[in-house]
Design an enzyme around this catalytic site. Structure first.
Site: not given
Length: 404
Positions: A154-155
């Site tokens: 994530t990210e």
């Protein structure tokens, strides 16, 4: 030896797209706590998904499929697709899954593993992180018949310890941010090794060349606007390293940058322009198989792809975010005892990174414009709404635990 190593080395281009759509919370008032446990704005979720499907996913997928066929196997790409958006496709738009299956059937697309709920679990709970990664891997296998060997957190959140966990789960390649504060004088345009597990290869995003398209393409105040395919091809060809990793939000094509501005025309010209310039397209796993790591990339504190700092402050940089984050994950042990599928599903959705991003106060203190996808007028209202939901969720968890 991999066939990419057996001939004169071409510059390799790894083009990866990221897809996620948040599960938006409805306006949840204090008086709803204990009385109504439906937390989601179904209308907003369906409406937003329909918009991005029509403007981006379906037209962009059609273009990519035509390009792959026209290039006869020379155009290769990768996708990171969250479990959250896959669930929404299954519920509202199964034709989108079919369009991704058609892309995968070409043999020119790699699907990348990630957290199921686009969560920050890697910063809070190794057990939950492992659960979500395995759940996502199972989802990709069930829908598309492949098992990811490349991972994208994530990210693009990455650290040595996160890399060690990912490697222990059977991944051999991980996508991360080529952050200046971590690289120093080094170039992102090479394959690196994990500082803890040298067998884990790192492919670092070239943030400048990625953001030239994903972030700046429509910006008329940019000194390089308009971005022609010739100009961009020259920039990429002149990058100093062996592998240029271009990692972008898929929604940049058609949503952030409207079709009328020429973004789809740009995408359509990109493969042949790069190939004609003597570059080759590779998937992430091909990139790390075909190029030796040039050395370790040590990262003690988590990096991300957000902002000049490339840290995790966009989601956990203030007391509001940290308080909500800690209270959410404090429920994990109780949830494990209860073992209720509905509670686990809500727990996953409440972990989505957007819930914490909306509480980011820097937009207001610095006078910056609020992210256009942020449904809250202020970060404080985002916090209050989230904590109301979390209060009800806590009651449900505690009641279920008491019944055990």
């Amino acid at each position: 030896m991999n066939h990419y190593c057996n001939r004169a080395m071409k510059k390799s281009i790894c083009l990866s797209f990221h897809l996620h759509q948040p599960t938006r919370l409805r306006q949840y008032r204090f008086f709803d706590i204990g009385n109504d446990s439906h937390y989601y704005d179904d209308f907003a979720n369906r409406t937003a998904l329909k918009r991005v499907i029509e403007k981006c996913y379906l037209p962009a997928n059609a273009i990519l499929l035509d390009l792959i066929k026209a290039c006869k196997g020379k155009f290769r790409i990768a996708f990171t697709i969250s479990g959250s958006v896959l669930e929404q496709f299954e519920r509202y738009a199964p034709e989108v899954i079919d369009s991704f299956k058609a892309l995968c059937d070409t043999g020119c697309v790699e699907l990348v593993g990630t957290t199921y709920n686009h969560s920050l679990a890697s910063l809070a709970s190794e057990n939950e992180f492992r659960f979500q990664v395995n759940r996502h891997r199972d989802k990709i296998k069930s829908l598309f018949g492949v098992t990811p060997t490349t991972f994208s957190n994530t990210e693009l959140i990455y650290s040595d310890s996160i890399g060690a966990t990912v490697y222990s789960m059977g991944f051999d390649t991980i996508l991360a941010e080529g952050a200046k504060n971590a690289l120093g004088w080094k170039s992102p345009d090479y394959v690196y090794n994990s500082a803890v597990n040298p067998e884990l290869k790192l492919l670092l995003r070239n943030y400048s060349l990625s953001d030239d398209v994903a972030g700046r393409f429509s910006d008329k105040s940019w000194d390089a606007w308009p971005l022609s395919i010739q100009k961009y091809t020259g920039w990429v060809a002149n990058a100093e390293g062996e592998v240029v990793s271009l990692f972008m939000d898929y929604e940049s094509f058609g949503l952030r940058h409207d079709k009328s501005g020429g973004i789809f025309d740009f995408l359509s010209l990109l493969p042949s322009a790069f190939i004609d310039a003597g570059m080759e397209f590779v998937t992430p796993s091909q990139a790390t198989a075909g190029h030796k790591g040039v050395g370790p990339f040590p990262v003690e504190q988590p990096l991300s792809w957000y902002g000049a700092e490339s840290d995790v402050s966009a989601w956990l940089g203030n007391e509001l975010q940290q308080d909500a984050f800690k209270k959410l994950y404090a429920l994990a042990e109780k949830l494990a005892i209860v073992g209720d599928d509905n509670l686990w599903a809500d727990f996953g959705r409440l972990q989505e990174s957007g819930n914490f991003y909306y509480m980011n106060t820097r937009f207001f203190s610095a006078g910056e414009s609020v992210d256009r996808e942020n449904p809250y007028p202020t970060p404080y209202e985002a916090f209050i709404n989230y904590m109301n939901v979390l209060s009800d969720f806590s009651i449900r968890v505690n009641n279920s635990l008491a019944e055990k």
